[in-house]
Every structure is written in C-alpha cells, then in structure tokens.
Motif scaffolding. Sequence first.
Motif, PDB file in Angstrom:
ATOM      1  N   TYR A  36       0.854  -1.441   0.037  1.00  0.00           N
ATOM      2  CA  TYR A  36       0.063  -0.105   0.175  1.00  0.00           C
ATOM      3  C   TYR A  36       0.755   1.228  -0.343  1.00  0.00           C
ATOM      4  O   TYR A  36       2.014   1.025   0.318  1.00  0.00           O
ATOM      5  CB  TYR A  36      -1.062   0.145   1.056  1.00  0.00           C
ATOM      6  N   SER A  37       0.282   2.301  -0.323  1.00  0.00           N
ATOM      7  CA  SER A  37       1.099   3.572  -0.354  1.00  0.00           C
ATOM      8  C   SER A  37       0.471   4.618   0.578  1.00  0.00           C
ATOM      9  O   SER A  37      -0.782   4.426   1.037  1.00  0.00           O
ATOM     10  CB  SER A  37       1.250   4.244  -1.552  1.00  0.00           C
ATOM     11  N   ASN A  39      -0.204   8.579   1.558  1.00  0.00           N
ATOM     12  CA  ASN A  39      -0.359   9.901   1.044  1.00  0.00           C
ATOM     13  C   ASN A  39      -0.363  11.162   2.128  1.00  0.00           C
ATOM     14  O   ASN A  39      -0.698  10.923   3.160  1.00  0.00           O
ATOM     15  CB  ASN A  39      -1.659   9.924   0.251  1.00  0.00           C
ATOM     16  N   LYS A  57      -6.033   4.200   1.412  1.00  0.00           N
ATOM     17  CA  LYS A  57      -6.968   4.425   0.519  1.00  0.00           C
ATOM     18  C   LYS A  57      -6.074   3.726  -0.796  1.00  0.00           C
ATOM     19  O   LYS A  57      -6.776   3.584  -1.857  1.00  0.00           O
ATOM     20  CB  LYS A  57      -7.068   5.727   0.168  1.00  0.00           C
ATOM     21  N   ASP A  58      -4.812   3.394  -0.814  1.00  0.00           N
ATOM     22  CA  ASP A  58      -4.272   2.689  -2.117  1.00  0.00           C
ATOM     23  C   ASP A  58      -3.664   1.365  -1.911  1.00  0.00           C
ATOM     24  O   ASP A  58      -2.619   1.275  -1.163  1.00  0.00           O
ATOM     25  CB  ASP A  58      -2.864   3.578  -2.318  1.00  0.00           C
ATOM     26  N   VAL A  80      -5.287  -3.399  -8.479  1.00  0.00           N
ATOM     27  CA  VAL A  80      -5.051  -2.383  -7.595  1.00  0.00           C
ATOM     28  C   VAL A  80      -6.227  -1.650  -7.144  1.00  0.00           C
ATOM     29  O   VAL A  80      -7.302  -1.937  -7.824  1.00  0.00           O
ATOM     30  CB  VAL A  80      -4.085  -1.230  -8.349  1.00  0.00           C
ATOM     31  N   HIS A  82      -8.621   1.382  -4.888  1.00  0.00           N
ATOM     32  CA  HIS A  82      -8.781   2.691  -4.040  1.00  0.00           C
ATOM     33  C   HIS A  82      -9.956   2.544  -3.122  1.00  0.00           C
ATOM     34  O   HIS A  82     -11.258   3.317  -3.553  1.00  0.00           O
ATOM     35  CB  HIS A  82      -9.013   3.840  -5.100  1.00  0.00           C
ATOM     36  N   ALA A 112       0.598  -0.248  -6.320  1.00  0.00           N
ATOM     37  CA  ALA A 112       0.130   0.542  -5.121  1.00  0.00           C
ATOM     38  C   ALA A 112       0.350   2.073  -5.030  1.00  0.00           C
ATOM     39  O   ALA A 112      -0.115   2.578  -4.308  1.00  0.00           O
ATOM     40  CB  ALA A 112       1.042  -0.118  -3.871  1.00  0.00           C
ATOM     41  N   PRO A 115      -3.146   4.711  -7.201  1.00  0.00           N
ATOM     42  CA  PRO A 115      -4.309   5.155  -7.115  1.00  0.00           C
ATOM     43  C   PRO A 115      -4.521   6.698  -6.913  1.00  0.00           C
ATOM     44  O   PRO A 115      -5.122   7.438  -7.642  1.00  0.00           O
ATOM     45  CB  PRO A 115      -5.112   4.417  -5.852  1.00  0.00           C
ATOM     46  N   LEU A 116      -4.553   7.122  -5.464  1.00  0.00           N
ATOM     47  CA  LEU A 116      -4.732   8.447  -5.349  1.00  0.00           C
ATOM     48  C   LEU A 116      -3.791   9.637  -5.923  1.00  0.00           C
ATOM     49  O   LEU A 116      -4.320  10.452  -6.655  1.00  0.00           O
ATOM     50  CB  LEU A 116      -4.689   8.791  -3.744  1.00  0.00           C
ATOM     51  N   LEU A 260      -8.640   4.048 -12.984  1.00  0.00           N
ATOM     52  CA  LEU A 260      -7.684   3.173 -12.356  1.00  0.00           C
ATOM     53  C   LEU A 260      -7.025   2.470 -13.410  1.00  0.00           C
ATOM     54  O   LEU A 260      -5.860   2.223 -13.565  1.00  0.00           O
ATOM     55  CB  LEU A 260      -8.372   2.366 -11.419  1.00  0.00           C
ATOM     56  N   ASN A 300       6.190   8.626  -4.441  1.00  0.00           N
ATOM     57  CA  ASN A 300       5.496   7.858  -3.550  1.00  0.00           C
ATOM     58  C   ASN A 300       6.222   7.000  -2.705  1.00  0.00           C
ATOM     59  O   ASN A 300       7.341   6.508  -2.647  1.00  0.00           O
ATOM     60  CB  ASN A 300       4.405   6.956  -4.328  1.00  0.00           C
TER      61      ASN A 300
END
Length: 306
Positions: A36-37, A39, A57-58, A80, A82, A112, A115-116, A260, A300
């Motif tokens: 996951y990432s 943000n 969220k990711d 992947v 969100h 990962a 998304p955002l 996405l 990221n």
Amino acid sequence: MKAFVATGGPDHSVRRTDVAQPELRPDEVLVKVDAYSVNRGETFQLERPRAAWRPGKDVAGLVVQAAADGSGPPVGRRVVAHPPSAGWAEYAAVPSGQLACLSEEVATIEAAALPLAGLTALRLLRAAGSVAGRRILLTGASGGVGHYFVELAAAAGASVTAVSSSAERGAGLARLGAAAVTRRVEDAEGPFDLVLESTGGENLPTALAKLRPRGLLIWFGQASRRRVELDFFSLLAGPVSATIRHFSYADSDGPDAPDLQTLVRLVAEGRLHPEIGSVADWGRTPDVLDDLRARRIRGNAVLTIS
Ligand SMILES: NC(=O)c1ccc[n+]([C@@H]2O[C@H](COP(=O)([O-])OP(=O)(O)OC[C@H]3O[C@@H](n4cnc5c(N)ncnc54)[C@H](OP(=O)(O)O)[C@@H]3O)[C@@H](O)[C@H]2O)c1
C-alpha cells in the motif's frame, strides 16, 4: 487480522493492532493486501481521526473473496484498489467499482503507488483542458501527484515548469519531461497559461502573479498548511481576469475503476513511470509517515506486507 489504526494522540501517527476481519457488502471484494502507499492527505486526516476510521486508500494485492453480487474480478486476480479507507491492513474490503485488474507487466509495488496520486494527476490534466503547447507552472512537484502530472502533461505537449525545494527530490522531474525545474516559485520564468498550486502560503500569490492575463490557476492543496492571502488589486499588475478554480479529485462522476484501469494501462505500456522514493516493510509505516511530513520522500512511499 493486523491493521494500522490512528493513535489519536499528539504524534498524529498510527499503531499496528488486531482488528476484526472486514465484513463484505454484496458489491465488495476482499483483497489480501501485498502493498500500500501512504499519502500526504492521510497525514492530515491523522491529525483529526474520525471514530472507527482506519487509514488506507491505496492498495495492491490479490482477490481472495469475490463480490457476492457477481460484480468485480474473481478470486485469484491481482488488483490495484482505491477503497475509501482501512487499506493499511492485511485484508481490505473494496467496492468492485474501486479497483482495476493488473496485467503482468505492472509490479505490485508500482501498482500500490498509483491510485490517489495517479487519479489526481489524471483528473488535474482533464481540468486543465487542452495543454498542447501551453506553459504550465506546477508547485509541490516532487511528490506523488507532481511526478505523474509532469509525465502526463509533457506527453500531451505541455511545457511544464516544476518547483521542488530540493534538487535531489526534483531530479526525476526533468527526466519525465519537465521543461524546467526550479527550487523556488519566485525563480520560475513566466508568464504561464496555467498554474497548478498545492503548497499554499506565499507560494500561491507568487505563482498567481506569473499567470498571463485570463490565465487559469487551479488550487488543489496546501502542503505547507499555511493560509493564503490574496491582494485582489495585485491582479491588475498582470493576470487580469484570471480564474482561480478549486479542484478535488473526488469530484468525479461514477466509480474510479475506469481511471484506475487507464493508469494501469499507461504503466503497462511504458508511458507512465511511478516514482517510488521509499519501499519499506509495513512495520515501518509510522517512520515513513514522519519522512513524508518532513519532505524526505521523492514521489510515492510504498509499504509491503510479506
Ligand atoms: N485536491 C485533491 O483532490 C488532492 C488530491 C491528492 C493530493 N492533493 C494535494 O496535492 C498535494 C500533493 O500531493 P502528494 O500526495 O503528491 O503530496 P507529497 O508527495 O507529500 O508532495 C508534496 C509536495 O509539496 C511540497 N511541500 C511539502 N511541504 C511543503 C511546504 N511546507 N511548503 C512548500 N512545499 C511543500 C513538496 O515539495 P518539496 O520538494 O519542495 O519538499 C512536495 O513536492 C498535497 O498538498 C495534497 O494534499 C490534493
């Protein structure tokens, strides 16, 4: 299962703990999260966490339970996703409209990071309109959103001047197609047709002054957390009749799945390159949040669950 929850304390951080396995709605799939990432927006949410909210969220991982209503991918697909929240966990419930399947060319760690930041960059480009031949000033460019935006806008024919206070964090932006990279907004050579501003404080009026008459400034963040003061009369000295527009990536019709899927396709085709400045085991999430807040990460930050 294990998951990160907000401490709710003055550290504005997270701690890993045992939580209940997600209960799925009929239109949700269960994803076993591999990466996951994190943000910047989530660091803001951690300052005032809502009750029962969990961050995340990711995510990228494997579908381990399909949606009961038949929507979404079957068990075993790499995806992947969100989700609205709760992704910094071993398992995440994801509405089937909030995910895209991964082709084998796209690594889980890259996915990962998409998304955002990727959705925001893609939609900023749409908000900008036709950018071919246009001069764009982008502040806060060395983060996740900035790297994606520079590559997408340059490919669409824009001339992008990117601002990063750090030469090290700004280094990749020229490689992705930025026409110029400056350390301060003051140093950017205008006039610009379009300004994308996400840092706040004095940077916004400084950037606004570099807009051409009838130009557009899109305001999409305030990374410095400093309020913006604008002198209306200063517009007369240059950007006469400028438009200032607020932007939210969430102001979008329909689910995120189509955008996405576009991001995944662009990565698979080698036309979008996630800039991943940090990869760490998910146990290090609190340290990585500190790094993100302290502007130590380029692009990221991705956490992996082994
Ligand atoms: N409106 C929306 O829908 C939306 C969606 C996603 C993100 N955002 C916002 O967009 C911005 C970028 O997001 P991100 O995920 O790419 O964030 P990020 O990875 O943390 O990048 C933030 C950028 O802002 C700069 N920055 C950080 N602190 C600053 C400060 N005190 N003063 C001036 N510049 C500062 C950093 O540049 P340096 O290299 O100079 O340190 C970095 O390039 C954030 O403000 C975020 O909240 C908005």
